[in-house]
Design a protein around this motif. Structure first.
Motif, PDB file in Angstrom:
ATOM      1  N   PRO A 316      14.599  24.549   8.178  1.00  0.00           N
ATOM      2  CA  PRO A 316      15.257  25.686   8.842  1.00  0.00           C
ATOM      3  C   PRO A 316      16.746  25.680   8.535  1.00  0.00           C
ATOM      4  CG  PRO A 316      14.845  23.936  10.426  1.00  0.00           C
ATOM      5  CD  PRO A 316      14.202  23.500   9.145  1.00  0.00           C
ATOM      6  N   TYR A 317      17.324  26.863   8.414  1.00  0.00           N
ATOM      7  CA  TYR A 317      18.754  26.925   8.104  1.00  0.00           C
ATOM      8  C   TYR A 317      19.331  28.270   8.516  1.00  0.00           C
ATOM      9  CZ  TYR A 317      17.287  29.533   3.881  1.00  0.00           C
ATOM     10  OH  TYR A 317      16.738  30.436   3.006  1.00  0.00           O
ATOM     11  N   ILE A 318      20.652  28.323   8.542  1.00  0.00           N
ATOM     12  CA  ILE A 318      21.410  29.563   8.610  1.00  0.00           C
ATOM     13  C   ILE A 318      22.240  29.645   7.338  1.00  0.00           C
ATOM     14  CG2 ILE A 318      23.208  30.873   9.811  1.00  0.00           C
ATOM     15  CD1 ILE A 318      22.323  29.458  12.400  1.00  0.00           C
ATOM     16  N   ARG A 348      13.059  15.357  12.988  1.00  0.00           N
ATOM     17  CA  ARG A 348      14.100  15.363  14.016  1.00  0.00           C
ATOM     18  C   ARG A 348      15.120  16.466  13.752  1.00  0.00           C
ATOM     19  NH1 ARG A 348      15.543   8.861  14.459  1.00  0.00           N
ATOM     20  NH2 ARG A 348      13.418   8.158  14.892  1.00  0.00           N
ATOM     21  N   LEU A 349      15.564  17.092  14.846  1.00  0.00           N
ATOM     22  CA  LEU A 349      16.590  18.116  14.779  1.00  0.00           C
ATOM     23  C   LEU A 349      17.809  17.681  15.581  1.00  0.00           C
ATOM     24  CD1 LEU A 349      14.471  21.362  15.386  1.00  0.00           C
ATOM     25  CD2 LEU A 349      15.229  20.440  13.181  1.00  0.00           C
ATOM     26  N   LYS A 350      18.955  18.141  15.161  1.00  0.00           N
ATOM     27  CA  LYS A 350      20.180  17.927  15.927  1.00  0.00           C
ATOM     28  C   LYS A 350      20.314  19.060  16.934  1.00  0.00           C
ATOM     29  CE  LYS A 350      25.247  17.890  15.492  1.00  0.00           C
ATOM     30  NZ  LYS A 350      25.524  16.585  16.137  1.00  0.00           N
ATOM     31  N   PHE A 351      20.410  18.730  18.197  1.00  0.00           N
ATOM     32  CA  PHE A 351      20.639  19.722  19.236  1.00  0.00           C
ATOM     33  C   PHE A 351      22.095  19.652  19.685  1.00  0.00           C
ATOM     34  CE2 PHE A 351      16.092  18.829  19.477  1.00  0.00           C
ATOM     35  CZ  PHE A 351      15.570  20.112  19.481  1.00  0.00           C
ATOM     36  N   LEU A 352      22.668  20.805  19.983  1.00  0.00           N
ATOM     37  CA  LEU A 352      24.050  20.842  20.444  1.00  0.00           C
ATOM     38  C   LEU A 352      24.080  20.449  21.917  1.00  0.00           C
ATOM     39  CD1 LEU A 352      25.519  23.991  18.680  1.00  0.00           C
ATOM     40  CD2 LEU A 352      25.191  21.666  17.847  1.00  0.00           C
ATOM     41  N   ALA A 353      24.469  19.219  22.170  1.00  0.00           N
ATOM     42  CA  ALA A 353      24.508  18.706  23.531  1.00  0.00           C
ATOM     43  C   ALA A 353      25.911  18.893  24.111  1.00  0.00           C
ATOM     44  CB  ALA A 353      24.082  17.238  23.544  1.00  0.00           C
ATOM     45  N   GLY A 354      26.268  18.065  25.092  1.00  0.00           N
ATOM     46  CA  GLY A 354      27.481  18.297  25.867  1.00  0.00           C
ATOM     47  C   GLY A 354      28.743  18.441  25.054  1.00  0.00           C
ATOM     48  N   SER A 355      29.023  17.493  24.172  1.00  0.00           N
ATOM     49  CA  SER A 355      30.295  17.498  23.456  1.00  0.00           C
ATOM     50  C   SER A 355      30.440  18.722  22.553  1.00  0.00           C
ATOM     51  CB  SER A 355      30.433  16.221  22.616  1.00  0.00           C
ATOM     52  OG  SER A 355      31.706  16.144  22.012  1.00  0.00           O
TER      53      SER A 355
END
Length: 384
Positions: A316-318, A348-355
């Motif tokens: 998946p990409y943008i 595995r995917l990177k999710f945009l967490a708190g930081s």
């Protein structure tokens, strides 16, 4: 410092040079939206196109945007987007050619088709846009009409695929459509920036498997570009030339042609992130030459197929084309392509967490040099 130390004078959108090998035709859909067909240079299709005989509801009212007083950003509140089609079956694909059982958006068989979005984030109204000075003023509860235009770019009549699955001839047709539509949309009063892009994969939020992208025409200069302009002011006018020279000589270069170079950027945010720059300082796709578009059709496919060769399943990409603002500082900003993917491993995917999500403070998971090595190997496998 390189020979390309200063931006060249940028041609106005009216200077766009069309490729006469690619036939185009403009019609209207049943509710008055424009549809434009772009036929491959080697097309087998007849020139005639069927008319849209559907009985459609009137187009939704133009949304309104609100200013975030904390950042100055403008947020378009486009409630009609809630009615978008969500992962329909192949026999009801709204981007396939119309059939007796599928009253889709495109009346005829096509190679590439571009049409106005039925549920746009901006438009269809093209009047009432604020000036740049008005847009940059900060105040409580400020609103304005979301003027502009959103278009869908269909890469193929096939139900599944992406840009990377197209032929070189078809890729060239899509690139021609991007360039021509950039020129046309840039000429509309009130449009401040034009943005062609492709979202690929359900992990990105795609709601249609059909191979397609979009073009947004904004009534403001986008926040990312505002930050870029600030960086150019701080660094100087040779920013893009110096980046290109450094990446061409460095360990993150992926591909280099006569007119374009692709690389993993020094401070990549995403596990997979690729930038591509033209070797000339040009503001947008409308300013490219026919030779630059020809080479891009080969290099871009090679790049995307390499991204898909990283793992056993499609990534998946943008894919985003960052173009200069329409009415200001066109000689400061160089056209740039950016591909980003949250995929940090096969499963595995990177999710945009708190930081990242709350503070905009990014933490990279993969060293850019390691990512570049993996991508170079994948490009070689895909090209073998």
């Amino acid at each position: 410092m390189t020979e390309d130390t200063a931006p060249a004078s940028s041609p106005a959108p009216a200077d766009f040079v069309a490729d006469d090998r690619i036939r185009r035709q403009s019609n209207l859909l049943a509710d008055g939206r424009e549809i434009i067909y772009f036929d491959d240079a080697d097309t087998t299709l007849a020139a005639e196109r069927a008319l849209d005989s559907r009985d459609l509801d009137p187009r939704p009212a133009t949304a309104r945007m609100r200013q975030d007083v904390l950042t100055g950003d403008w947020i378009s509140i486009a409630a009609s987007r809630q009615n978008r089609v969500f992962l329909p079956p192949a026999n009801l694909d709204p981007l396939a050619p119309q059939s007796p059982d599928n009253p889709s958006e495109i009346p005829s068989l096509y190679d590439v088709a571009v049409f106005e979005n039925r549920s746009p984030s901006f438009g269809p109204d093209l009047t009432g846009a604020l000036s740049l000075d008005e847009l940059r003023t900060i105040g409580l509860e400020r609103t304005a009409p979301s003027v502009g235009r959103c278009e869908v770019v269909c890469f193929s009549p096939e139900h599944e695929g992406s840009f990377g699955t197209q032929s070189v001839s078809r890729a060239r047709t899509v690139i021609e459509a991007w360039a021509e539509r950039t020129a046309a949309l840039s000429a509309i009063p009130g449009i401040q920036q034009v943005f062609p892009f492709e979202n690929r994969g359900e992990a990105i939020g795609v709601t249609l498997h059909h191979p397609h992208g979009q073009i947004y025409s904004y009534p403001y200069v986008t926040p990312r570009t505002e930050r870029l302009l600030a960086s150019i002011d701080a660094y100087g006018p040779t920013l893009f030339a110096d980046i290109l020279a450094a990446e061409q000589a460095g360990p993150r270069l992926l591909l280099k042609g006569e007119h374009w170079s692709a690389y993993v950027p020094f401070a990549a945010r995403w596990p997979i992130e690729i930038h591509m720059l033209p070797h000339r300082h040009i503001p947008d796709l409308a300013a490219t030459t026919l030779e630059e578009r020809d080479e891009l059709s080969h290099l871009y496919l090679k790049l995307l197929r390499g991204v898909d060769a990283l793992y056993d399943t499609p990534t998946p990409y943008i894919a985003a084309w960052h173009q200069a603002p329409v009415t200001e500082r066109r000689d400061d900003v160089r056209l740039m392509f950016q591909l980003t993917s949250p995929r940090r491993a096969a499963d595995r995917l990177k999710f945009l967490a708190g930081s990242e999500a709350a503070m905009g403070a990014w933490i990279g998971d993969v060293p850019p040099e390691s990512a570049a090595n993996a991508l170079r190997e994948a490009i070689e496998r895909a090209d073998g």
